[in-house]
Design a protein around this motif. Structure first.
Motif, mmCIF file in Angstrom:
data_model
loop_
_atom_site.group_PDB
_atom_site.id
_atom_site.type_symbol
_atom_site.label_atom_id
_atom_site.label_comp_id
_atom_site.label_asym_id
_atom_site.label_seq_id
_atom_site.Cartn_x
_atom_site.Cartn_y
_atom_site.Cartn_z
ATOM 1 N N TYR A 121 -28.853 8.883 22.788
ATOM 2 C CA TYR A 121 -27.983 7.753 23.124
ATOM 3 C C TYR A 121 -28.053 6.649 22.082
ATOM 4 O O TYR A 121 -27.124 5.860 21.970
ATOM 5 N N ILE A 122 -29.143 6.599 21.298
ATOM 6 C CA ILE A 122 -29.194 5.591 20.234
ATOM 7 C C ILE A 122 -28.172 5.935 19.154
ATOM 8 O O ILE A 122 -27.473 5.068 18.647
ATOM 9 N N GLU A 165 -25.503 7.679 19.726
ATOM 10 C CA GLU A 165 -24.191 7.484 20.349
ATOM 11 C C GLU A 165 -23.808 6.010 20.332
ATOM 12 O O GLU A 165 -22.655 5.660 20.064
ATOM 13 N N ALA A 166 -24.809 5.146 20.603
ATOM 14 C CA ALA A 166 -24.535 3.713 20.562
ATOM 15 C C ALA A 166 -24.081 3.311 19.159
ATOM 16 O O ALA A 166 -23.112 2.571 19.003
ATOM 17 N N ALA A 167 -24.767 3.857 18.154
ATOM 18 C CA ALA A 167 -24.408 3.528 16.770
ATOM 19 C C ALA A 167 -23.004 4.035 16.445
ATOM 20 O O ALA A 167 -22.251 3.386 15.721
ATOM 21 N N GLU A 168 -22.670 5.190 17.009
ATOM 22 C CA GLU A 168 -21.346 5.771 16.761
ATOM 23 C C GLU A 168 -20.258 4.874 17.341
ATOM 24 O O GLU A 168 -19.261 4.582 16.683
ATOM 25 N N VAL A 169 -20.480 4.420 18.588
ATOM 26 C CA VAL A 169 -19.512 3.532 19.223
ATOM 27 C C VAL A 169 -19.458 2.202 18.468
ATOM 28 O O VAL A 169 -18.401 1.590 18.341
ATOM 29 N N ASP A 170 -20.616 1.769 17.941
ATOM 30 C CA ASP A 170 -20.672 0.506 17.186
ATOM 31 C C ASP A 170 -20.112 0.648 15.770
ATOM 32 O O ASP A 170 -20.228 -0.273 14.970
ATOM 33 N N ARG A 171 -19.575 1.806 15.456
ATOM 34 C CA ARG A 171 -18.952 2.066 14.159
ATOM 35 C C ARG A 171 -19.898 1.950 12.976
ATOM 36 O O ARG A 171 -19.513 1.505 11.903
ATOM 37 N N ALA A 172 -21.170 2.289 13.187
ATOM 38 C CA ALA A 172 -22.093 2.261 12.059
ATOM 39 C C ALA A 172 -21.767 3.435 11.135
ATOM 40 O O ALA A 172 -21.464 4.525 11.600
ATOM 41 N N SER A 173 -21.843 3.204 9.816
ATOM 42 C CA SER A 173 -21.625 4.300 8.878
ATOM 43 C C SER A 173 -22.828 5.238 8.952
ATOM 44 O O SER A 173 -23.892 4.851 9.422
ATOM 45 N N ARG A 212 -25.772 3.773 7.176
ATOM 46 C CA ARG A 212 -26.458 2.714 7.915
ATOM 47 C C ARG A 212 -27.243 3.301 9.087
ATOM 48 O O ARG A 212 -28.341 2.870 9.398
ATOM 49 N N SER A 268 -31.107 2.449 9.292
ATOM 50 C CA SER A 268 -31.610 1.532 10.310
ATOM 51 C C SER A 268 -31.976 2.211 11.630
ATOM 52 O O SER A 268 -32.521 1.556 12.500
ATOM 53 N N ILE A 269 -31.728 3.510 11.755
ATOM 54 C CA ILE A 269 -32.178 4.186 12.974
ATOM 55 C C ILE A 269 -33.088 5.361 12.630
ATOM 56 O O ILE A 269 -34.267 5.367 12.975
ATOM 57 N N PRO A 327 -36.461 4.492 10.179
ATOM 58 C CA PRO A 327 -37.526 3.714 10.821
ATOM 59 C C PRO A 327 -38.170 4.451 11.997
ATOM 60 O O PRO A 327 -39.358 4.301 12.227
ATOM 61 N N LEU A 386 -17.231 10.227 23.342
ATOM 62 C CA LEU A 386 -18.522 10.892 23.155
ATOM 63 C C LEU A 386 -18.465 12.334 23.652
ATOM 64 O O LEU A 386 -19.326 13.144 23.349
ATOM 65 N N PRO A 413 -15.374 8.216 18.513
ATOM 66 C CA PRO A 413 -15.625 6.934 19.189
ATOM 67 C C PRO A 413 -15.315 5.725 18.317
ATOM 68 O O PRO A 413 -14.753 4.739 18.800
ATOM 69 N N ALA A 414 -15.663 5.811 17.018
ATOM 70 C CA ALA A 414 -15.510 4.649 16.139
ATOM 71 C C ALA A 414 -14.056 4.209 16.019
ATOM 72 O O ALA A 414 -13.768 3.040 15.787
ATOM 73 N N PHE A 440 -24.950 1.645 27.680
ATOM 74 C CA PHE A 440 -25.579 2.854 28.217
ATOM 75 C C PHE A 440 -26.509 2.515 29.367
ATOM 76 O O PHE A 440 -26.996 1.390 29.488
ATOM 77 N N TYR A 466 -31.659 -0.757 19.292
ATOM 78 C CA TYR A 466 -32.245 -0.245 18.062
ATOM 79 C C TYR A 466 -33.651 -0.815 17.985
ATOM 80 O O TYR A 466 -33.831 -2.008 17.768
ATOM 81 N N HIS A 487 -36.460 -1.077 16.258
ATOM 82 C CA HIS A 487 -37.235 -1.805 15.247
ATOM 83 C C HIS A 487 -36.480 -3.028 14.741
ATOM 84 O O HIS A 487 -36.921 -3.698 13.847
ATOM 85 N N ARG A 491 -18.231 -7.894 20.487
ATOM 86 C CA ARG A 491 -16.946 -7.375 20.015
ATOM 87 C C ARG A 491 -15.870 -7.678 21.045
ATOM 88 O O ARG A 491 -16.162 -7.952 22.198
#
Lengths: 320, 338
Positions: free
Chosen positions: A214-215, A217-225, A228, A232-233, A236, B52, B72-73, B81, B87, B89, B152
């Motif tokens: 789900y992390i 998936e969250a990044a996907e919805v947040d449009r992270a490249s 990135r 950042s996921i 780390p 998703l 999704p993007a 969720f 995230y 860290h 957003r």
């Protein structure tokens, strides 16, 4: 006849099966006593095989003892062995060779292992089959690997030179991985990387699997490249695993002996003579037991100290 | 903000039909709640709208644009969720700023700072911005997760049981806050829950789901007062609606074909019966404080109703029941008009 299920606990059944004489002897013992009885033999062996020799080696490192001269008088020489080891330019050369080996194997194994883990972590057809294939080198004995690669590196018939030649056009017999002073340090790096990259991959894979979907998936919805997301996921979150792999490989390679001894035996000259090989030569070829004990203690303290500092850093990363 | 249309969408996982021919339109500015037990297909529906999951067939459009095949993007949705999904860290600030830093948005840094500060203040986590996301309490983490959606302005906010992992007090607080934010900002929300109180208090409309199908859609009041089936009737109401065969309540005039009478607390009027008559016996009284749960035994059936806390009844007392405006259901579970 029907089976009557035995409803007694394991402890009750053991008690019932114990002969009367023995039962009478142990019935007065507390749980603590019995626990000591069980671990006693292990502790005794550990003391005899590990702890005692360690302490004995510390003592020997302050003497001029030589294991092949049993009748010679043993004299206390203070820190002379230590100062000799530390002022010996040859020893520093060996330490440099060891550092070269440790650093480059770790760099290669981490880059390749992490890369492989990223590839294998994608769900594709037959991915468990390929995981097993990739893990094969790790399952071989280091002695077998050393001997086998000696053959692969052979200039006349060795496949390695032919493969390199195929891709670069350099004639296969024009270079000798094991025999040349310039290439030999890299030959042991290549073989160790070949053998242990799967191990680093396995640990990285465990790290990658620990990142919940789900992390991502969250990044996907947040449009992270994807770049990135990786920085950042993925990185780390896998970092503690990666650091653990580096720790294991560093300790292992710092005391590397078997594979290198069989592949190059420290040669040509002493270009691939790692610390452990020097140690073995000093102790069991030159029979300078006191001197080599001092060297061993120095190596031990170095690894132990470095590992401790590293583990502190690892814990700091984990607790972020 | 935009209208979201789901047209005859189906999704199966292996042999399990998670969502079946589901159609639903969420109007602009509406707060629609999907209600149903675990495994009813609520979350799958939400994930289908988010992109998703890919539907087996059917069509999803957001603001008139067909997004069925888009990732999704590219759908312009925000998702909260059930797990906090922060995230781990990154700091709270960086978590909230994360969606704004997307290369496709290119929001200037001072604008990011302004937005994050505004949302953090609204969710009362402004003093925690420099903390690591994992060093927060559960309630704070979920606020950050909600905040990460709120920074957003997507076409629709999709929320998957965002309050379910919180304790009752916090859940109540955040419920009010979420509704306030929705009204204040006029945003569109599709919200999934199995908590009937969340559905009743927040929803403009509720969609009740059962085994992958949307059984009934309507305002919370409609769903409560006019349930289409026995199943829908049991989803709302505390204590749950009493379902008994007509023979238990012979005093009620039932329409033909009635197999079940559904009687809620407000349909039941209880009077003490004198001289050993009366159809029911008081089996148990639960004191809730301001009110009591009264458990009755009527012809071998167990009925629960709410009463005033100062009721003059004791366990073993015989009572008479008057039933007014009860609901009637046929043998197939469908509602029969009275």
């Amino acid at each position: 006849m029907t089976d009557i299920p035995d409803r007694r606990t394991v402890a009750e059944r053991v008690a019932a099966a114990t002969p009367d004489g023995l039962a009478r002897k142990v019935s007065g013992f507390s749980d603590r006593t019995i626990a000591w009885l069980f671990i006693g033999p292990t502790i005794a062996l550990l003391l005899a095989i590990n702890i005692f020799p360690l302490i004995w080696a510390v003592y020997l490192s302050f003497t001029n003892y030589a294991a092949n001269k049993l009748n010679a008088t043993v004299a206390w020489v203070g820190v002379r062995n230590y100062s000799r080891v530390l002022s010996d330019p040859d020893i520093w050369e060996r330490m440099q060779a060891t550092a070269h080996f440790v650093v480059w194997t770790i760099v290669l194994e981490v880059l390749l292992g992490f890369g492989l883990a990223l590839l294998i972590n994608r769900q594709f057809r037959g991915h468990s089959f390929w995981t097993t294939v990739v893990l094969l080198p790790m399952m071989l004995s280091p002695a077998v690997v050393g001997t086998f690669w000696k053959l692969l590196f052979q200039t006349q018939i060795g496949p390695f030179n032919y493969v390199v030649s195929f891709f670069t056009g350099i004639p296969p017999s024009s270079f000798d991985m094991v025999g040349s002073v310039a290439l030999a340090p890299w030959s042991i790096v290549i073989v160790d990387a070949w053998m242990w990259t799967p191990y680093v991959m396995l640990i990285c894979l465990a790290g990658l699997r620990s990142v919940p979907d789900y992390i991502y998936e969250a990044a996907e919805v947040d449009r992270a490249s994807s770049w990135r997301t990786f920085w950042s996921i993925t990185l780390p979150m896998v970092l503690p695993f990666l650091m653990l792999a580096v720790l294991f490989r560093a300790i292992e390679n710092f005391k590397m002996f078997d594979m290198v001894a069989l592949l190059t035996s420290g040669g040509p000259g002493s270009t691939t003579e790692l610390a452990s090989i020097t140690l073995k030569r000093e102790a069991f070829e030159k029979w300078r037991t006191g001197y080599s004990s001092a060297f061993a203690i120095i190596l031990f303290v170095t690894i132990f100290g470095a590992a401790n500092i590293y583990v502190k850093a690892l814990n700091a990363v984990k607790n972020r | 903000m935009a209208e979201v249309r789901i047209d005859l969408v189906s999704k199966a996982f292996g042999t399990i039909q998670a969502v079946e021919d589901l159609s639903l339109t969420v109007a602009d500015g509406e707060f629609v709640v999907l209600l149903g037990p675990t495994g009813a297909g609520k979350t799958t529906t939400l994930r289908l709208v988010a992109g998703l999951e890919k539907p087996d067939h059917g069509r999803i459009s957001i603001g008139g644009r067909d997004v069925t095949g888009l990732p999704p993007a590219e759908r312009d949705v925000a998702f909260v969720f059930q797990q906090y999904s922060l995230y781990p860290h990154l700091s709270v600030y960086e978590n909230l700023a994360f969606p704004l830093r997307s290369p496709t948005r290119r929001v200037p840094e001072d604008q990011i700072k302004a937005t994050v500060t505004r949302i953090a203040t609204m969710l009362r986590i402004a003093h925690k911005l420099e903390n690591r996301a994992t060093r927060l309490s559960g309630g704070e983490m979920q606020r950050v997760a909600i905040g990460r959606a709120l920074v957003r302005r997507p076409s629709i906010y999709l929320m998957d049981e965002p309050l379910s992992s919180l304790d009752a007090k916090l859940r109540g607080e955040l419920r009010l806050e979420l509704k306030r934010i929705q009204v204040e900002l006029g945003v569109t929300i599709l919200y999934v829950t199995h908590d009937q109180i969340e559905a009743m208090t927040m929803a403009s409309r509720v969609g009740v789901m059962e085994e992958g199908r949307l059984v009934q859609v309507g305002t919370p009041r409609e769903i409560y007062e006019n349930p289409a089936t026995v199943y829908v009737a049991t989803r709302l109401g505390q204590p749950a609606i009493n379902l008994v065969p007509p023979s238990v309540l012979p005093q009620v005039a039932t329409p033909p074909g009635t197999a079940t009478i559904g009687a809620r607390t407000e349909h039941l009027d209880i009077r003490r019966a004198d001289g050993g008559t009366g159809t029911g016996i008081v089996a148990r009284i639960e004191h809730l404080g301001d009110q009591n749960h009264l458990h009755l035994d009527v012809a071998g059936h167990h009925l629960v109703t709410l009463t005033e806390s100062d009721i003059a009844l004791d366990v073993g007392d015989r009572v008479n029941l008057d039933v007014r405006g009860a609901l009637f259901f046929g043998a197939d579970g469908r509602r029969i008009a009275a």
